[in-house]
Design a protein around this motif. Sequence first.
Motif, PDB file in Angstrom:
ATOM      1  N   VAL A   9      10.089  83.247  37.865  1.00  0.00           N
ATOM      2  CA  VAL A   9      11.490  83.667  37.933  1.00  0.00           C
ATOM      3  C   VAL A   9      12.402  82.446  37.847  1.00  0.00           C
ATOM      4  CG1 VAL A   9      11.615  83.617  40.481  1.00  0.00           C
ATOM      5  CG2 VAL A   9      13.038  85.208  39.228  1.00  0.00           C
ATOM      6  N   ALA A  10      13.541  82.630  37.190  1.00  0.00           N
ATOM      7  CA  ALA A  10      14.534  81.547  37.148  1.00  0.00           C
ATOM      8  C   ALA A  10      15.675  81.922  38.075  1.00  0.00           C
ATOM      9  CB  ALA A  10      15.067  81.362  35.732  1.00  0.00           C
ATOM     10  N   ILE A  11      16.268  80.922  38.667  1.00  0.00           N
ATOM     11  CA  ILE A  11      17.391  81.193  39.557  1.00  0.00           C
ATOM     12  C   ILE A  11      18.675  80.697  38.889  1.00  0.00           C
ATOM     13  CG2 ILE A  11      16.898  79.139  40.949  1.00  0.00           C
ATOM     14  CD1 ILE A  11      17.793  80.810  43.406  1.00  0.00           C
ATOM     15  N   ILE A  12      19.624  81.606  38.814  1.00  0.00           N
ATOM     16  CA  ILE A  12      20.874  81.355  38.105  1.00  0.00           C
ATOM     17  C   ILE A  12      22.016  81.424  39.111  1.00  0.00           C
ATOM     18  CG2 ILE A  12      22.516  82.357  36.486  1.00  0.00           C
ATOM     19  CD1 ILE A  12      20.263  83.687  35.054  1.00  0.00           C
ATOM     20  N   ALA A  13      22.865  80.428  39.124  1.00  0.00           N
ATOM     21  CA  ALA A  13      24.004  80.501  40.037  1.00  0.00           C
ATOM     22  C   ALA A  13      25.079  79.525  39.617  1.00  0.00           C
ATOM     23  CB  ALA A  13      23.569  80.180  41.465  1.00  0.00           C
ATOM     24  N   HIS A  14      26.301  79.848  39.940  1.00  0.00           N
ATOM     25  CA  HIS A  14      27.378  78.884  39.796  1.00  0.00           C
ATOM     26  C   HIS A  14      27.192  77.829  40.888  1.00  0.00           C
ATOM     27  CE1 HIS A  14      31.314  77.787  38.226  1.00  0.00           C
ATOM     28  NE2 HIS A  14      31.643  77.435  39.457  1.00  0.00           N
ATOM     29  N   VAL A  15      27.651  76.629  40.617  1.00  0.00           N
ATOM     30  CA  VAL A  15      27.466  75.547  41.576  1.00  0.00           C
ATOM     31  C   VAL A  15      28.068  75.918  42.944  1.00  0.00           C
ATOM     32  CG1 VAL A  15      29.580  74.338  40.856  1.00  0.00           C
ATOM     33  CG2 VAL A  15      27.693  73.032  41.896  1.00  0.00           C
ATOM     34  N   ASP A  16      27.343  75.581  43.990  1.00  0.00           N
ATOM     35  CA  ASP A  16      27.758  75.824  45.386  1.00  0.00           C
ATOM     36  C   ASP A  16      27.584  77.266  45.872  1.00  0.00           C
ATOM     37  OD1 ASP A  16      28.289  73.304  46.214  1.00  0.00           O
ATOM     38  OD2 ASP A  16      30.455  73.399  45.915  1.00  0.00           O
ATOM     39  N   LEU A  98      19.964  86.358  39.983  1.00  0.00           N
ATOM     40  CA  LEU A  98      21.362  85.996  39.746  1.00  0.00           C
ATOM     41  C   LEU A  98      22.042  85.903  41.107  1.00  0.00           C
ATOM     42  CD1 LEU A  98      23.540  85.708  37.435  1.00  0.00           C
ATOM     43  CD2 LEU A  98      24.152  88.064  37.991  1.00  0.00           C
ATOM     44  N   LEU A  99      22.315  84.689  41.513  1.00  0.00           N
ATOM     45  CA  LEU A  99      22.829  84.447  42.863  1.00  0.00           C
ATOM     46  C   LEU A  99      24.346  84.315  42.812  1.00  0.00           C
ATOM     47  CD1 LEU A  99      21.758  83.648  45.762  1.00  0.00           C
ATOM     48  CD2 LEU A  99      22.012  81.299  45.023  1.00  0.00           C
ATOM     49  N   VAL A 100      25.032  85.141  43.615  1.00  0.00           N
ATOM     50  CA  VAL A 100      26.499  85.161  43.569  1.00  0.00           C
ATOM     51  C   VAL A 100      27.063  85.060  44.984  1.00  0.00           C
ATOM     52  CG1 VAL A 100      28.513  86.477  42.797  1.00  0.00           C
ATOM     53  CG2 VAL A 100      26.382  86.665  41.522  1.00  0.00           C
ATOM     54  N   ASP A 101      28.026  84.192  45.154  1.00  0.00           N
ATOM     55  CA  ASP A 101      28.690  84.008  46.444  1.00  0.00           C
ATOM     56  C   ASP A 101      29.474  85.279  46.823  1.00  0.00           C
ATOM     57  OD1 ASP A 101      30.285  81.261  47.968  1.00  0.00           O
ATOM     58  OD2 ASP A 101      31.028  83.313  48.172  1.00  0.00           O
ATOM     59  N   ALA A 102      29.281  85.747  48.054  1.00  0.00           N
ATOM     60  CA  ALA A 102      29.871  87.010  48.511  1.00  0.00           C
ATOM     61  C   ALA A 102      31.391  86.958  48.620  1.00  0.00           C
ATOM     62  CB  ALA A 102      29.275  87.397  49.867  1.00  0.00           C
ATOM     63  N   VAL A 127      21.485  88.797  43.651  1.00  0.00           N
ATOM     64  CA  VAL A 127      21.436  88.356  45.050  1.00  0.00           C
ATOM     65  C   VAL A 127      22.851  87.968  45.463  1.00  0.00           C
ATOM     66  CG1 VAL A 127      20.465  86.696  46.678  1.00  0.00           C
ATOM     67  CG2 VAL A 127      19.074  87.493  44.749  1.00  0.00           C
ATOM     68  N   ILE A 128      23.406  88.756  46.384  1.00  0.00           N
ATOM     69  CA  ILE A 128      24.739  88.422  46.892  1.00  0.00           C
ATOM     70  C   ILE A 128      24.519  87.547  48.127  1.00  0.00           C
ATOM     71  CG2 ILE A 128      26.950  89.321  47.720  1.00  0.00           C
ATOM     72  CD1 ILE A 128      26.431  90.378  44.955  1.00  0.00           C
ATOM     73  N   ASN A 129      24.911  86.301  48.028  1.00  0.00           N
ATOM     74  CA  ASN A 129      24.629  85.330  49.093  1.00  0.00           C
ATOM     75  C   ASN A 129      25.882  85.028  49.924  1.00  0.00           C
ATOM     76  OD1 ASN A 129      23.048  83.411  50.505  1.00  0.00           O
ATOM     77  ND2 ASN A 129      23.922  81.762  49.267  1.00  0.00           N
ATOM     78  N   LYS A 130      25.669  84.424  51.049  1.00  0.00           N
ATOM     79  CA  LYS A 130      26.737  84.049  52.007  1.00  0.00           C
ATOM     80  C   LYS A 130      27.388  85.282  52.618  1.00  0.00           C
ATOM     81  CE  LYS A 130      27.786  79.792  49.466  1.00  0.00           C
ATOM     82  NZ  LYS A 130      28.750  78.710  49.234  1.00  0.00           N
ATOM     83  N   ILE A 131      26.570  86.305  52.893  1.00  0.00           N
ATOM     84  CA  ILE A 131      27.135  87.533  53.479  1.00  0.00           C
ATOM     85  C   ILE A 131      27.623  87.302  54.907  1.00  0.00           C
ATOM     86  CG2 ILE A 131      25.835  89.185  52.052  1.00  0.00           C
ATOM     87  CD1 ILE A 131      23.878  89.444  54.450  1.00  0.00           C
TER      88      ILE A 131
END
Length: 310
Positions: A9-16, A98-102, A127-131
């Motif tokens: 799996v690859a992990i994709i996210a905007h920086v930070d 796909l990691l996205v800041d909440a 993946v909605i992160n920083k919940i």
Amino acid sequence: MLRKDIRNVAIIAHVDHGKTTLVDAMLKQSGVFRANEVVAERILDSNDLERERGITILSKNTSIFYKGVKINIVDTPGHADFGAEVERILNMVDGVLLLVDAFEGPMPQTKYVLRKALEQNLKPIVVINKIDRPDQRVDEVLDEVLELFIDLDAPEPFLDFPVVYTSAKQGIAKLSMDENSSNLAPLFETLIKEIPIPDGDVEAPFQVLVTTLDHDEYIGRIAIGRVMRGKITNKQNVLVLNGYEERKAKISKLFTYEGLKRVEIQEAMFGDIIAICGIDEIKIGETIADPNEPEMLPGIYIDEPTVSMI
Ligand code: GDP
């Protein structure tokens, strides 16, 4: 044959948005992490270097074991200048996180790499992160992610993407916001369930597509890639193909990844992401093939001076 013991799996996210923190937390909760290993520091070290340069420059492989399954997580640079590299890295995997800041929601790099992943028909998990953020706006962000998928003309089945809510910082994941959770198990379980299992022919003549290069002062140039077909053995003779020439070579060492470390192995098969030593002149984009039945993988990337595949 299915490799039920592997997921790539690859992990994709905007920086930070929390890529490093999440992979770090996954490592800590997986069997690979030993109490006396300072994994976190090593991740942060390389990340700091990248920060200094303002972009993600290296693609790193991290292998995490969960319930007997080896999850290879490869990092993707989010920067548009690295388009060809992103495509190559995505060639190694069967799906993306796909990691996205909440709070922030999808950002330019999220969109850029998601587009590439969709072009390669890779199954996404959102993946909605920083919940845990007090200013989280999970519901809106989820709508924005769906809009992004529609915007990018994602195929119908992908619009129904699985969603995992995480606080990488707290090391927790859940499948719904009103659930209680004390670890990342829901993320691991979703990954294992949703990311397609590598499927291939172990008897076929082997092929490895060289995706990235590494260098070690003792062992020299290291080619990293996925075994696309067949099975490859340490010390064996190979043929390197690039569309305009063939070169004979011999493998001197074969490695797999465990956690962030390279571990020597004697054999690898389709689905594995490996590192190969002994081929001094190896270049990105070349195919390492079975000398008895050499066959090149699709020559994809022609926009870099180091690779000329026509
Ligand atoms: P990357 O650039 O995607 O690798 O992001 P990092 O993992 O370096 O995280 C960027 C910042 O967000 C850091 O200050 C982290 O501590 C913070 N962060 C990461 N995950 C979370 C989270 O789940 N909750 C909160 N509140 N902060 C987080």
